[in-house]
Design a protein around this motif. Sequence first.
Motif, PDB file in Angstrom:
ATOM      1  N   GLU A   8      -3.433  -9.023  -0.523  1.00  0.00           N
ATOM      2  CA  GLU A   8      -3.344  -7.959  -1.538  1.00  0.00           C
ATOM      3  C   GLU A   8      -3.722  -6.633  -0.893  1.00  0.00           C
ATOM      4  O   GLU A   8      -4.757  -6.534  -0.241  1.00  0.00           O
ATOM      5  CB  GLU A   8      -4.297  -8.294  -2.699  1.00  0.00           C
ATOM      6  CG  GLU A   8      -4.540  -7.189  -3.684  1.00  0.00           C
ATOM      7  CD  GLU A   8      -3.310  -6.803  -4.464  1.00  0.00           C
ATOM      8  OE1 GLU A   8      -2.881  -5.633  -4.340  1.00  0.00           O
ATOM      9  OE2 GLU A   8      -2.779  -7.664  -5.196  1.00  0.00           O
ATOM     10  N   ASP A   9      -2.883  -5.607  -1.080  1.00  0.00           N
ATOM     11  CA  ASP A   9      -3.150  -4.330  -0.418  1.00  0.00           C
ATOM     12  C   ASP A   9      -3.989  -3.381  -1.260  1.00  0.00           C
ATOM     13  O   ASP A   9      -4.558  -2.422  -0.732  1.00  0.00           O
ATOM     14  CB  ASP A   9      -1.828  -3.648  -0.011  1.00  0.00           C
ATOM     15  CG  ASP A   9      -0.970  -3.293  -1.204  1.00  0.00           C
ATOM     16  OD1 ASP A   9      -0.881  -4.109  -2.145  1.00  0.00           O
ATOM     17  OD2 ASP A   9      -0.376  -2.201  -1.201  1.00  0.00           O
ATOM     18  N   ASP A  10      -4.093  -3.623  -2.564  1.00  0.00           N
ATOM     19  CA  ASP A  10      -4.892  -2.743  -3.414  1.00  0.00           C
ATOM     20  C   ASP A  10      -6.363  -3.133  -3.317  1.00  0.00           C
ATOM     21  O   ASP A  10      -6.736  -4.268  -3.622  1.00  0.00           O
ATOM     22  CB  ASP A  10      -4.424  -2.847  -4.868  1.00  0.00           C
ATOM     23  CG  ASP A  10      -5.207  -1.933  -5.790  1.00  0.00           C
ATOM     24  OD1 ASP A  10      -4.917  -0.729  -5.819  1.00  0.00           O
ATOM     25  OD2 ASP A  10      -6.129  -2.450  -6.462  1.00  0.00           O
ATOM     26  N   ARG A  11      -7.206  -2.191  -2.889  1.00  0.00           N
ATOM     27  CA  ARG A  11      -8.612  -2.513  -2.646  1.00  0.00           C
ATOM     28  C   ARG A  11      -9.353  -2.894  -3.930  1.00  0.00           C
ATOM     29  O   ARG A  11     -10.225  -3.767  -3.917  1.00  0.00           O
ATOM     30  CB  ARG A  11      -9.305  -1.335  -1.960  1.00  0.00           C
ATOM     31  CG  ARG A  11      -8.802  -1.094  -0.535  1.00  0.00           C
ATOM     32  CD  ARG A  11      -9.669  -0.061   0.184  1.00  0.00           C
ATOM     33  NE  ARG A  11      -9.223   0.155   1.556  1.00  0.00           N
ATOM     34  CZ  ARG A  11      -9.556  -0.632   2.569  1.00  0.00           C
ATOM     35  NH1 ARG A  11     -10.353  -1.669   2.359  1.00  0.00           N
ATOM     36  NH2 ARG A  11      -9.100  -0.384   3.795  1.00  0.00           N
ATOM     37  N   GLN A  14      -8.429  -6.372  -4.677  1.00  0.00           N
ATOM     38  CA  GLN A  14      -9.094  -7.218  -3.682  1.00  0.00           C
ATOM     39  C   GLN A  14     -10.523  -7.544  -4.107  1.00  0.00           C
ATOM     40  O   GLN A  14     -10.954  -8.696  -4.093  1.00  0.00           O
ATOM     41  CB  GLN A  14      -9.123  -6.518  -2.326  1.00  0.00           C
ATOM     42  CG  GLN A  14      -7.918  -6.731  -1.455  1.00  0.00           C
ATOM     43  CD  GLN A  14      -8.162  -6.206  -0.045  1.00  0.00           C
ATOM     44  OE1 GLN A  14      -9.211  -5.627   0.255  1.00  0.00           O
ATOM     45  NE2 GLN A  14      -7.197  -6.405   0.830  1.00  0.00           N
ATOM     46  N   ALA A  32      -5.006  -7.532   3.899  1.00  0.00           N
ATOM     47  CA  ALA A  32      -4.455  -6.311   3.316  1.00  0.00           C
ATOM     48  C   ALA A  32      -2.930  -6.340   3.230  1.00  0.00           C
ATOM     49  O   ALA A  32      -2.340  -5.497   2.549  1.00  0.00           O
ATOM     50  CB  ALA A  32      -4.903  -5.092   4.120  1.00  0.00           C
ATOM     51  N   ASP A  33      -2.289  -7.282   3.921  1.00  0.00           N
ATOM     52  CA  ASP A  33      -0.832  -7.400   3.872  1.00  0.00           C
ATOM     53  C   ASP A  33      -0.427  -8.756   4.423  1.00  0.00           C
ATOM     54  O   ASP A  33      -1.269  -9.544   4.876  1.00  0.00           O
ATOM     55  CB  ASP A  33      -0.145  -6.267   4.649  1.00  0.00           C
ATOM     56  CG  ASP A  33      -0.636  -6.154   6.083  1.00  0.00           C
ATOM     57  OD1 ASP A  33      -0.728  -7.196   6.761  1.00  0.00           O
ATOM     58  OD2 ASP A  33      -0.933  -5.026   6.534  1.00  0.00           O
ATOM     59  N   GLN A  36      -1.384  -9.464   8.234  1.00  0.00           N
ATOM     60  CA  GLN A  36      -2.781  -9.846   8.444  1.00  0.00           C
ATOM     61  C   GLN A  36      -3.045 -11.255   7.921  1.00  0.00           C
ATOM     62  O   GLN A  36      -3.828 -12.001   8.511  1.00  0.00           O
ATOM     63  CB  GLN A  36      -3.719  -8.851   7.759  1.00  0.00           C
ATOM     64  CG  GLN A  36      -5.185  -9.107   8.076  1.00  0.00           C
ATOM     65  CD  GLN A  36      -6.128  -8.115   7.412  1.00  0.00           C
ATOM     66  OE1 GLN A  36      -5.745  -7.386   6.494  1.00  0.00           O
ATOM     67  NE2 GLN A  36      -7.365  -8.084   7.871  1.00  0.00           N
ATOM     68  N   MET A  55       3.658  -5.303  -0.572  1.00  0.00           N
ATOM     69  CA  MET A  55       2.638  -4.990   0.421  1.00  0.00           C
ATOM     70  C   MET A  55       3.297  -4.362   1.635  1.00  0.00           C
ATOM     71  O   MET A  55       4.477  -4.621   1.915  1.00  0.00           O
ATOM     72  CB  MET A  55       1.900  -6.266   0.859  1.00  0.00           C
ATOM     73  CG  MET A  55       1.118  -6.963  -0.226  1.00  0.00           C
ATOM     74  SD  MET A  55       0.168  -8.390   0.426  1.00  0.00           S
ATOM     75  CE  MET A  55       1.513  -9.509   0.862  1.00  0.00           C
ATOM     76  N   ARG A  57       4.019  -3.563   5.755  1.00  0.00           N
ATOM     77  CA  ARG A  57       4.276  -4.353   6.966  1.00  0.00           C
ATOM     78  C   ARG A  57       5.055  -5.641   6.668  1.00  0.00           C
ATOM     79  O   ARG A  57       6.182  -5.805   7.129  1.00  0.00           O
ATOM     80  CB  ARG A  57       2.978  -4.687   7.710  1.00  0.00           C
ATOM     81  CG  ARG A  57       2.283  -3.449   8.305  1.00  0.00           C
ATOM     82  CD  ARG A  57       1.441  -3.814   9.492  1.00  0.00           C
ATOM     83  NE  ARG A  57       0.323  -4.683   9.158  1.00  0.00           N
ATOM     84  CZ  ARG A  57      -0.454  -5.262  10.060  1.00  0.00           C
ATOM     85  NH1 ARG A  57      -0.224  -5.079  11.358  1.00  0.00           N
ATOM     86  NH2 ARG A  57      -1.465  -6.017   9.698  1.00  0.00           N
ATOM     87  N   ASP A  59       5.916  -8.064   3.232  1.00  0.00           N
ATOM     88  CA  ASP A  59       5.665  -8.254   1.802  1.00  0.00           C
ATOM     89  C   ASP A  59       5.458  -9.735   1.469  1.00  0.00           C
ATOM     90  O   ASP A  59       5.590 -10.619   2.318  1.00  0.00           O
ATOM     91  CB  ASP A  59       6.779  -7.639   0.950  1.00  0.00           C
ATOM     92  CG  ASP A  59       8.117  -8.351   1.102  1.00  0.00           C
ATOM     93  OD1 ASP A  59       8.137  -9.570   1.337  1.00  0.00           O
ATOM     94  OD2 ASP A  59       9.169  -7.675   0.981  1.00  0.00           O
TER      95      ASP A  59
END
Length: 223
Positions: A8-11, A14, A32-33, A36, A55, A57, A59
Motif C-alpha cells: 500500500e502506497d498511502d502512508r 499503511q 510501499a509498492d 518492494q 501503486m 513502480r 501496481d
Amino acid sequence: MFRILVAEDDRGTQRLMQDTLADAGYEPILAADGQQALELLACRHVDLMVVDVMMPRLDGFALLSRLRRSGSQMPVLILTAKEAQADKRQGLRLGADDYMTKPADEEELLLRIGALLRRAQAISSRRLTVGNTTLIYDDLAVEWDGKITELPRKEFQLLYRLLSCPNKTFTRRQLMDEIWDLDTDSDEHTVNVHINRLRDRFKGNPDFAIVTVRGLGYKAVRV
C-alpha cells in the motif's frame, strides 16, 4: 503468528492496516509498492498479502500476475478504491482470492483474512477432515462410511469450499466466481444442480449437511 504483507502506497492507510492487524494478533509487514513487496517476499516468509491496486513502480494487478506466474498459491486479498465490476473480475482472473473496496469495514476485513488463512491451511494439507469424513484433495475423493467416493471436479471443489468454512453462507454468485470460470456460459442454476447432486450422494452422512439459506445461497453445517 501469521505474517501478513500489506502492499500500500498511502502512508495513512499503511498505519491503519498495521495497527488493525497487530491488534488482531498478526505480524504486519509494510511495502510501499509492488516492487518492494516482491523484494520482501524474496527474503521473508509471508502467509497472506493485502494488496492495493494503484501503486507506483509496480501496481497491484502486475504484482499479483507475477506472483501467480511464479507458482505461488499464497492467499491474496485485494483492497482498493477501484470498485468497478470490470476491475473486480480482472483481479479475480489474475488469481486474487478475495476483493474488497475502500473504505473497508475493519471487522469484515479481519473476518475475510481469517477465512483465507483457514482455507489456505486446509488446501495446503490436501486433506480436510470433518468428523469421520475426509476430503482428499489430490484424488477428488471423499472417504466416509468405510468407502471412498470419487467426485467430478466441480462437485468436489464445491463441497471442499463449503466445508472449509463451516457455517459461512456463500451466495450462488460467490461460488460461481470461485469455482467456475468467470467467462463460463453457465448460470447460477448450475450451483443448485451441483448442490442437489451432493445432497443425494451424502444424504446418509452423519458429519455434515448442506443448508439452503433462503434468498442468499448455501452453507455447510457440521453435525
